[in-house]
Motif scaffolding. Structure first.
Motif, PDB file in Angstrom:
ATOM      1  N   PRO A   1     -15.318  -1.558   2.107  1.00 16.35           N
ATOM      2  CA  PRO A   1     -14.858  -1.665   3.499  1.00 16.35           C
ATOM      3  C   PRO A   1     -15.088  -3.037   4.110  1.00 16.35           C
ATOM      4  O   PRO A   1     -14.521  -3.347   5.164  1.00 16.35           O
ATOM      5  N   ASN A   2     -15.900  -3.865   3.464  1.00 15.91           N
ATOM      6  CA  ASN A   2     -16.106  -5.220   3.963  1.00 15.91           C
ATOM      7  C   ASN A   2     -14.993  -6.170   3.525  1.00 15.91           C
ATOM      8  O   ASN A   2     -14.823  -7.242   4.099  1.00 15.91           O
ATOM      9  N   GLU A   3     -14.230  -5.775   2.497  1.00 18.67           N
ATOM     10  CA  GLU A   3     -13.182  -6.636   1.948  1.00 18.67           C
ATOM     11  C   GLU A   3     -11.818  -6.392   2.572  1.00 18.67           C
ATOM     12  O   GLU A   3     -11.005  -7.307   2.682  1.00 18.67           O
ATOM     13  N   ILE A   4     -11.533  -5.159   2.941  1.00 19.29           N
ATOM     14  CA  ILE A   4     -10.178  -4.789   3.339  1.00 19.29           C
ATOM     15  C   ILE A   4     -10.202  -3.850   4.534  1.00 19.29           C
ATOM     16  O   ILE A   4     -11.083  -2.988   4.649  1.00 19.29           O
ATOM     17  N   LEU A   5      -9.238  -4.043   5.439  1.00 12.18           N
ATOM     18  CA  LEU A   5      -9.014  -3.137   6.563  1.00 12.18           C
ATOM     19  C   LEU A   5      -7.582  -2.636   6.487  1.00 12.18           C
ATOM     20  O   LEU A   5      -6.668  -3.406   6.167  1.00 12.18           O
ATOM     21  N   ILE A   6      -7.373  -1.364   6.777  1.00 11.39           N
ATOM     22  CA  ILE A   6      -6.028  -0.799   6.787  1.00 11.39           C
ATOM     23  C   ILE A   6      -5.774  -0.208   8.167  1.00 11.39           C
ATOM     24  O   ILE A   6      -6.536   0.643   8.645  1.00 11.39           O
ATOM     25  N   TYR A   7      -4.714  -0.686   8.816  1.00 11.94           N
ATOM     26  CA  TYR A   7      -4.322  -0.203  10.134  1.00 11.94           C
ATOM     27  C   TYR A   7      -2.950   0.459  10.044  1.00 11.94           C
ATOM     28  O   TYR A   7      -2.113   0.075   9.226  1.00 11.94           O
ATOM     29  N   SER A   8      -2.713   1.428  10.913  1.00 11.57           N
ATOM     30  CA  SER A   8      -1.399   2.061  10.980  1.00 11.57           C
ATOM     31  C   SER A   8      -1.150   2.552  12.393  1.00 11.57           C
ATOM     32  O   SER A   8      -2.089   2.860  13.133  1.00 11.57           O
ATOM     33  N   THR A   9       0.122   2.611  12.763  1.00 12.63           N
ATOM     34  CA  THR A   9       0.463   3.326  13.979  1.00 12.63           C
ATOM     35  C   THR A   9       0.274   4.817  13.705  1.00 12.63           C
ATOM     36  O   THR A   9       0.287   5.261  12.556  1.00 12.63           O
ATOM     37  N   ASN A  10       0.111   5.587  14.765  1.00 13.25           N
ATOM     38  CA  ASN A  10      -0.199   7.011  14.612  1.00 13.25           C
ATOM     39  C   ASN A  10       1.081   7.827  14.422  1.00 13.25           C
ATOM     40  O   ASN A  10       1.432   8.682  15.233  1.00 13.25           O
ATOM     41  N   VAL A  11       1.777   7.528  13.334  1.00 17.17           N
ATOM     42  CA  VAL A  11       3.029   8.206  12.993  1.00 17.17           C
ATOM     43  C   VAL A  11       2.940   8.605  11.522  1.00 17.17           C
ATOM     44  O   VAL A  11       2.515   7.801  10.684  1.00 17.17           O
ATOM     45  N   ASP A  12       3.345   9.825  11.211  1.00 15.04           N
ATOM     46  CA  ASP A  12       3.168  10.338   9.848  1.00 15.04           C
ATOM     47  C   ASP A  12       3.747   9.402   8.791  1.00 15.04           C
ATOM     48  O   ASP A  12       3.121   9.135   7.766  1.00 15.04           O
TER      49      ASP A  12
ATOM     50  N   SER B   1       3.058   5.644   4.320  1.00 10.48           N
ATOM     51  CA  SER B   1       3.359   4.346   3.701  1.00 10.48           C
ATOM     52  C   SER B   1       2.070   3.613   3.350  1.00 10.48           C
ATOM     53  O   SER B   1       1.958   2.995   2.284  1.00 10.48           O
ATOM     54  N   ALA B   2       1.099   3.683   4.255  1.00 10.19           N
ATOM     55  CA  ALA B   2      -0.185   3.035   3.985  1.00 10.19           C
ATOM     56  C   ALA B   2      -0.861   3.665   2.769  1.00 10.19           C
ATOM     57  O   ALA B   2      -1.395   2.963   1.901  1.00 10.19           O
ATOM     58  N   TYR B   3      -0.830   4.994   2.684  1.00  6.20           N
ATOM     59  CA  TYR B   3      -1.427   5.661   1.525  1.00  6.20           C
ATOM     60  C   TYR B   3      -0.694   5.289   0.235  1.00  6.20           C
ATOM     61  O   TYR B   3      -1.308   5.157  -0.830  1.00  6.20           O
ATOM     62  N   SER B   4       0.615   5.106   0.325  1.00  6.90           N
ATOM     63  CA  SER B   4       1.376   4.701  -0.860  1.00  6.90           C
ATOM     64  C   SER B   4       0.914   3.337  -1.355  1.00  6.90           C
ATOM     65  O   SER B   4       0.774   3.109  -2.565  1.00  6.90           O
ATOM     66  N   GLU B   5       0.688   2.412  -0.418  1.00  2.00           N
ATOM     67  CA  GLU B   5       0.179   1.098  -0.804  1.00  2.00           C
ATOM     68  C   GLU B   5      -1.205   1.218  -1.437  1.00  2.00           C
ATOM     69  O   GLU B   5      -1.522   0.529  -2.414  1.00  2.00           O
ATOM     70  N   LEU B   6      -2.014   2.097  -0.879  1.00  2.00           N
ATOM     71  CA  LEU B   6      -3.383   2.252  -1.382  1.00  2.00           C
ATOM     72  C   LEU B   6      -3.417   2.705  -2.831  1.00  2.00           C
ATOM     73  O   LEU B   6      -4.309   2.321  -3.592  1.00  2.00           O
ATOM     74  N   THR B   7      -2.448   3.519  -3.235  1.00  2.00           N
ATOM     75  CA  THR B   7      -2.441   3.973  -4.628  1.00  2.00           C
ATOM     76  C   THR B   7      -2.120   2.830  -5.583  1.00  2.00           C
ATOM     77  O   THR B   7      -2.377   2.931  -6.781  1.00  2.00           O
ATOM     78  N   GLY B   8      -1.537   1.746  -5.052  1.00  2.00           N
ATOM     79  CA  GLY B   8      -1.321   0.560  -5.876  1.00  2.00           C
ATOM     80  C   GLY B   8      -2.591  -0.255  -6.037  1.00  2.00           C
ATOM     81  O   GLY B   8      -2.897  -0.759  -7.118  1.00  2.00           O
ATOM     82  N   TRP B   9      -3.340  -0.396  -4.948  1.00  2.00           N
ATOM     83  CA  TRP B   9      -4.588  -1.170  -5.008  1.00  2.00           C
ATOM     84  C   TRP B   9      -5.703  -0.389  -5.695  1.00  2.00           C
ATOM     85  O   TRP B   9      -6.505  -0.955  -6.436  1.00  2.00           O
ATOM     86  N   TYR B  10      -5.760   0.904  -5.401  1.00  3.05           N
ATOM     87  CA  TYR B  10      -6.816   1.756  -5.955  1.00  3.05           C
ATOM     88  C   TYR B  10      -6.151   2.967  -6.609  1.00  3.05           C
ATOM     89  O   TYR B  10      -6.091   4.048  -6.026  1.00  3.05           O
ATOM     90  N   PRO B  11      -5.610   2.805  -7.813  1.00  2.00           N
ATOM     91  CA  PRO B  11      -4.816   3.864  -8.444  1.00  2.00           C
ATOM     92  C   PRO B  11      -5.639   5.106  -8.777  1.00  2.00           C
ATOM     93  O   PRO B  11      -6.875   5.056  -8.855  1.00  2.00           O
ATOM     94  N   LEU B  12      -4.936   6.219  -8.946  1.00  4.25           N
ATOM     95  CA  LEU B  12      -5.601   7.451  -9.353  1.00  4.25           C
ATOM     96  C   LEU B  12      -6.350   7.209 -10.660  1.00  4.25           C
ATOM     97  O   LEU B  12      -5.870   6.501 -11.547  1.00  4.25           O
ATOM     98  N   GLY B  13      -7.520   7.803 -10.750  1.00  2.05           N
ATOM     99  CA  GLY B  13      -8.350   7.606 -11.932  1.00  2.05           C
ATOM    100  C   GLY B  13      -9.395   6.524 -11.758  1.00  2.05           C
ATOM    101  O   GLY B  13     -10.243   6.324 -12.628  1.00  2.05           O
ATOM    102  N   SER B  14      -9.350   5.815 -10.620  1.00  2.00           N
ATOM    103  CA  SER B  14     -10.296   4.711 -10.407  1.00  2.00           C
ATOM    104  C   SER B  14     -11.471   5.107  -9.525  1.00  2.00           C
ATOM    105  O   SER B  14     -12.324   4.282  -9.219  1.00  2.00           O
ATOM    106  N   GLY B  15     -11.506   6.382  -9.106  1.00  4.76           N
ATOM    107  CA  GLY B  15     -12.570   6.826  -8.214  1.00  4.76           C
ATOM    108  C   GLY B  15     -13.907   7.005  -8.916  1.00  4.76           C
ATOM    109  O   GLY B  15     -14.032   6.835 -10.135  1.00  4.76           O
ATOM    110  N   ASP B  16     -14.909   7.347  -8.120  1.00  6.68           N
ATOM    111  CA  ASP B  16     -16.270   7.506  -8.639  1.00  6.68           C
ATOM    112  C   ASP B  16     -16.348   8.620  -9.682  1.00  6.68           C
ATOM    113  O   ASP B  16     -15.652   9.635  -9.589  1.00  6.68           O
TER     114      ASP B  16
END
Length: 339
Positions: free
Chosen positions: A10-21, A26-41
């Protein structure tokens, strides 16, 4: 080296969005590119039995079997997406809900000869189509068309709608662009109000990166709307003839110049890219889009409104204003009578 760590920090990246589904997704879609499935703890063997929820879960055994040693299904990394009123000021400065004065400014624009001349382009196309398809008999203006532009856009991706509302993408793109360039963002005051919070955010964050030794923030991602992109481009005097399409992007980058200490403005340059193409901001960038940061920052500051944003955006309907004055007058009278 990668810009971001493989694990969310959380110190490296901030993600902002308008409050619209759709912008949140779209933000979550981008996140799967930066942190793909299978990369979690992953959980250690002893943790698997200690990480059960403290309540009854239907199908717990099946879920645990699917999880194996993942903390979350599919190795998902949870990343917070921030929303709220202050973020809306950055991303939706052109909206009346965020900046109420736009209601008054739009009413003034509709009397402007530039606006009146522009809407004549659509009388025999869009207006005719609206009246025939929706039985509209309103006197034409951009407000009449506004609620239906999404339907026209949808027609490009739906064969049934395309047959029903076939106008062609070129005219729809131009109409939607004109809705902003000749209506919501016609005047310099409007473009400044719409983009001032974003400009301030950009140079403030970049200054923190340069002058704060404990600022590890490397990337800010914002998910918003075509109207946001149009407003930000207008704010740096880069209006486009066609409206930004789906997945359009603006990227503002800060680069350290080689061979410098990196401890002052002059050691950096900025780049402002629209769909990966560098823009020549204030005609002060080189042929690769590199703008000396000191001049870039000063230009952004010059495009901000003077004074407080909330005060500049404040607006009350004339009837409400009259009521407030009347109440104030009555209150003053009561005080006088009390004396």
């Amino acid at each position: 080296a990668h810009l971001l760590s493989d694990t969310f920090d959380p110190n490296e990246i901030l993600i902002y969005s308008t409050n619209v589904d759709r912008t949140i997704m779209s933000a979550y879609s981008e996140l799967t590119g930066w942190y793909p499935l299978g990369s979690g703890d992953k959980l250690a063997r002893q943790e698997r039995s200690q990480s059960l929820p403290p309540f009854e879960v239907t199908g717990l055994e099946e879920t645990l079997s699917k999880l194996e040693d993942d903390a979350l299904l599919e190795g998902f990394q949870p990343v917070p997406i921030h929303m709220g009123e202050e973020i809306n000021k950055i991303l939706k400065g052109q909206d009346e809900d965020t900046c109420p004065i736009f209601k008054k400014l739009k009413e003034e624009v509709m009397k402007d000869p530039v606006f009146q001349q522009r809407i004549e382009l659509y009388r025999d196309t869009v207006v005719k189509n609206l009246k025939e398809d929706w039985n509209l008999n309103d006197t034409f203006n951009i407000q009449t068309v506004d609620p239906y532009t999404d339907s026209y856009y949808s027609a490009m991706f739906n064969l049934r709608l395309k047959k029903e509302f076939d106008l062609g993408r070129e005219i729809v793109d131009r109409l939607i662009a004109d809705r902003y360039n000749y209506y919501t963002l016609l005047t310099d005051e409007m473009t400044r109000l719409a983009s001032t919070k974003f400009h301030n955010f950009v140079h403030t964050r970049m200054d923190q990166r340069i002058y704060s030794t404990d600022s590890p923030l490397r990337f800010v991602f914002m998910s918003a709307h075509d109207s946001t992109i149009a407003s930000l481009l207008a704010g740096v005097e880069q209006k486009q003839e066609t409206q930004p399409f789906f997945a359009t992007s603006i990227l503002v980058e800060l680069w350290k110049k080689e061979g410098t200490a990196g401890d002052k403005d002059e050691d950096f340059y900025a780049k402002y890219l629209y769909d990966d193409q560098p823009l020549n901001i204030n005609n002060s960038c080189d042929d690769q889009g590199r703008c000396d940061y000191a001049g870039f920052k000063n230009y952004l500051k010059s495009r901000e409104i003077e004074g407080d944003f909330d005060e500049a955006c404040a607006y009350a309907e004339s009837s409400s204003t009259t009521m407030i004055v009347a109440i104030s007058t009555s209150a003053a009278g009561l005080i006088a009578l009390g004396v």
